[in-house]
Write a protein that holds these residues in place. Sequence first.
Motif, PDB file in Angstrom:
ATOM      1  N   MET A 220       0.853  -1.315   0.028  1.00 17.19           N
ATOM      2  CA  MET A 220       0.154   0.169  -0.077  1.00 17.19           C
ATOM      3  C   MET A 220       0.887   1.451   0.124  1.00 17.19           C
ATOM      4  SD  MET A 220      -2.702  -0.949  -0.352  1.00 17.19           S
ATOM      5  CE  MET A 220      -4.009  -2.567  -0.048  1.00 17.19           C
ATOM      6  N   SER A 221       2.048   1.282   0.628  1.00 15.74           N
ATOM      7  CA  SER A 221       3.052   2.345   0.688  1.00 15.74           C
ATOM      8  C   SER A 221       3.541   2.731  -0.712  1.00 15.74           C
ATOM      9  CB  SER A 221       4.026   2.097   1.506  1.00 15.74           C
ATOM     10  OG  SER A 221       3.752   1.882   2.965  1.00 15.74           O
ATOM     11  N   MET A 222       3.807   1.594  -1.406  1.00 19.05           N
ATOM     12  CA  MET A 222       4.169   1.784  -2.735  1.00 19.05           C
ATOM     13  C   MET A 222       3.165   2.270  -3.595  1.00 19.05           C
ATOM     14  SD  MET A 222       6.686  -1.565  -3.394  1.00 19.05           S
ATOM     15  CE  MET A 222       7.361  -1.099  -5.093  1.00 19.05           C
ATOM     16  N   THR A 223       1.920   1.800  -3.393  1.00 19.04           N
ATOM     17  CA  THR A 223       0.732   2.304  -4.276  1.00 19.04           C
ATOM     18  C   THR A 223       0.308   3.595  -3.978  1.00 19.04           C
ATOM     19  OG1 THR A 223      -0.231   0.130  -4.151  1.00 19.04           O
ATOM     20  CG2 THR A 223      -1.718   1.872  -4.939  1.00 19.04           C
ATOM     21  N   PHE A 285      -6.355  -4.767 -11.454  1.00 15.95           N
ATOM     22  CA  PHE A 285      -7.191  -3.586 -12.018  1.00 15.95           C
ATOM     23  C   PHE A 285      -6.772  -2.065 -11.999  1.00 15.95           C
ATOM     24  CE2 PHE A 285     -11.310  -1.397 -12.345  1.00 15.95           C
ATOM     25  CZ  PHE A 285     -11.905  -2.394 -13.136  1.00 15.95           C
ATOM     26  N   GLY A 286      -6.215  -1.635 -11.062  1.00 13.50           N
ATOM     27  CA  GLY A 286      -5.602  -0.337 -10.858  1.00 13.50           C
ATOM     28  C   GLY A 286      -4.509  -0.236 -11.886  1.00 13.50           C
ATOM     29  N   LEU A 287      -3.379  -1.142 -11.924  1.00 11.93           N
ATOM     30  CA  LEU A 287      -2.533  -0.723 -12.804  1.00 11.93           C
ATOM     31  C   LEU A 287      -3.000  -0.727 -14.351  1.00 11.93           C
ATOM     32  CD1 LEU A 287       0.672  -0.920 -13.481  1.00 11.93           C
ATOM     33  CD2 LEU A 287       0.590  -3.511 -13.280  1.00 11.93           C
ATOM     34  N   ILE A 372       6.325   2.032 -10.330  1.00 10.18           N
ATOM     35  CA  ILE A 372       6.146   1.775  -9.078  1.00 10.18           C
ATOM     36  C   ILE A 372       4.936   0.947  -8.616  1.00 10.18           C
ATOM     37  CG2 ILE A 372       5.804   2.745  -6.721  1.00 10.18           C
ATOM     38  CD1 ILE A 372       7.484   5.168  -7.808  1.00 10.18           C
ATOM     39  N   TRP A 373       3.808   1.319  -9.315  1.00 11.89           N
ATOM     40  CA  TRP A 373       2.566   0.333  -9.250  1.00 11.89           C
ATOM     41  C   TRP A 373       2.901  -0.972  -9.648  1.00 11.89           C
ATOM     42  CZ3 TRP A 373      -2.495   2.472  -7.980  1.00 11.89           C
ATOM     43  CH2 TRP A 373      -3.570   1.759  -7.896  1.00 11.89           C
ATOM     44  N   THR A 377       2.486  -4.398  -7.250  1.00  7.70           N
ATOM     45  CA  THR A 377       1.473  -5.561  -7.446  1.00  7.70           C
ATOM     46  C   THR A 377       2.287  -6.735  -7.538  1.00  7.70           C
ATOM     47  OG1 THR A 377       0.288  -4.312  -9.215  1.00  7.70           O
ATOM     48  CG2 THR A 377       0.217  -6.710  -9.531  1.00  7.70           C
ATOM     49  N   ALA A 378       3.435  -6.801  -8.120  1.00  5.67           N
ATOM     50  CA  ALA A 378       4.615  -7.842  -7.878  1.00  5.67           C
ATOM     51  C   ALA A 378       4.533  -8.288  -6.374  1.00  5.67           C
ATOM     52  CB  ALA A 378       5.793  -7.623  -8.636  1.00  5.67           C
ATOM     53  N   VAL A 379       4.818  -7.400  -5.429  1.00  5.95           N
ATOM     54  CA  VAL A 379       5.013  -7.798  -4.135  1.00  5.95           C
ATOM     55  C   VAL A 379       3.678  -8.338  -3.485  1.00  5.95           C
ATOM     56  CG1 VAL A 379       5.221  -6.510  -1.980  1.00  5.95           C
ATOM     57  CG2 VAL A 379       6.719  -5.842  -3.658  1.00  5.95           C
ATOM     58  N   TRP A 380       2.473  -7.926  -3.891  1.00  6.15           N
ATOM     59  CA  TRP A 380       1.434  -8.741  -3.207  1.00  6.15           C
ATOM     60  C   TRP A 380       1.229  -9.716  -3.750  1.00  6.15           C
ATOM     61  CZ3 TRP A 380      -0.444  -7.647   1.117  1.00  6.15           C
ATOM     62  CH2 TRP A 380      -1.832  -8.315   1.565  1.00  6.15           C
ATOM     63  N   ALA A 381       1.614 -10.145  -4.811  1.00  9.94           N
ATOM     64  CA  ALA A 381       1.223 -11.453  -5.864  1.00  9.94           C
ATOM     65  C   ALA A 381       2.199 -12.474  -4.872  1.00  9.94           C
ATOM     66  CB  ALA A 381       1.571 -11.080  -7.299  1.00  9.94           C
TER      67      ALA A 381
END
Length: 399
Positions: A220-223, A285-287, A372-373, A377-381
Amino acid sequence: MTPQTPADKRVIRILLGSTVLSKVADWQLGIVIPLAVLAKTNSVSLSLISFAMRGVTYVASPVLGAFIDRFDKRRIFVLAQLQQVLCLMLLAAFISSPYAVAVLVLFSGFGGVVSSITGQFVLIPTLVSAPARALAVAKLNSAIEFSKVIGLLLGGAAFSVLGPAFACLSIAALYLGAGLVALLFPQVPGNEEKIDLRRDLAVGFRWVGKREIIWLVVTMSMTNIAIGQLEPALVTAFGKQDVNVNLISVLLAIGLLMGAVASRLAPMILSAWGPERRILLWQVFGLASLFLVATPWTALKIVGFMLECFAVAASNVASITYRQEAIPVEVAGRANATIRMFISGAVPLSGFLFAWAARFEGYRFWLPSLAIWALATAVWAVRTRSGARIRRSASLSAG
């Protein structure tokens, strides 16, 4: 239907009323300040940096969280609104000085931080019964998203009709109204323990380091670094193109309306999925939506912004509910304040990122945010995959 007691309903009504007034003020501020500084300096970078100063105060949120836990929550919530009233009255007086504006916007952020943490992360788990909390979060986030729409429309109208100084006074009146409504809350006494900042800070940072929290904080920080200041970036981009102020506010309000719809529907969308998979879905979806924002066509930018707001709002509902369930009420202020230091504290970095990228034209302006987004996404995956593996192992062990 999620059961709600009469006491739950009353608390939620008060919280919604106060939050709507406060958030309308926040988002009116978000259009008035960038446009006021842009009109005075003709500098996109300085406009973005001036408003980004409001989020810098999240650096102090662990200390503020300790005070939230120790003192009466109603009193803290009301004082946070009154502190912002004072800052906005001073802004009205010094609106012609960009540097004074930046300093006062910075100080107003302290009240904003305390208001946000107390309203979203402390009052709900403290005053609302457990079965009704998920619905309360959805209602609150939906109200916040609707407030963004109203705030942008009022901000554009107030700036055009009244000018920046009187627009600031109208924002001060909204914060005052939020404080008066908050007086209707029941008293919520703080902990009896004496404040020990070293210990309180340790409690907050221990929670950030927990396995179930740290991955969320990083993602969430990176987002937020990627798009935390997306609205002011679009405001200044359209303003630089001499787009009518009212049209700017209407276009962004249409996009933010999607966020309000998403917040209300979020608990019902793929409810059988675990929170990790739902958050991953909204990240992807956001990316994709941000790629549309990066296009040179205004129509596609607005569509992309609408989809972006939908994804971010739905993700916020899932992540807030998750944290409320994971963190005990007695440490909710300290833990969530420290978490917010990283997540919301990343928002001003987004402003600085967009200010730096202002040197680039066209799609290149958006490339840093897209990169960055994608990394977030990769981190959360990775988190989603490892979480599923842990659950499978636990299930096999139990079997």
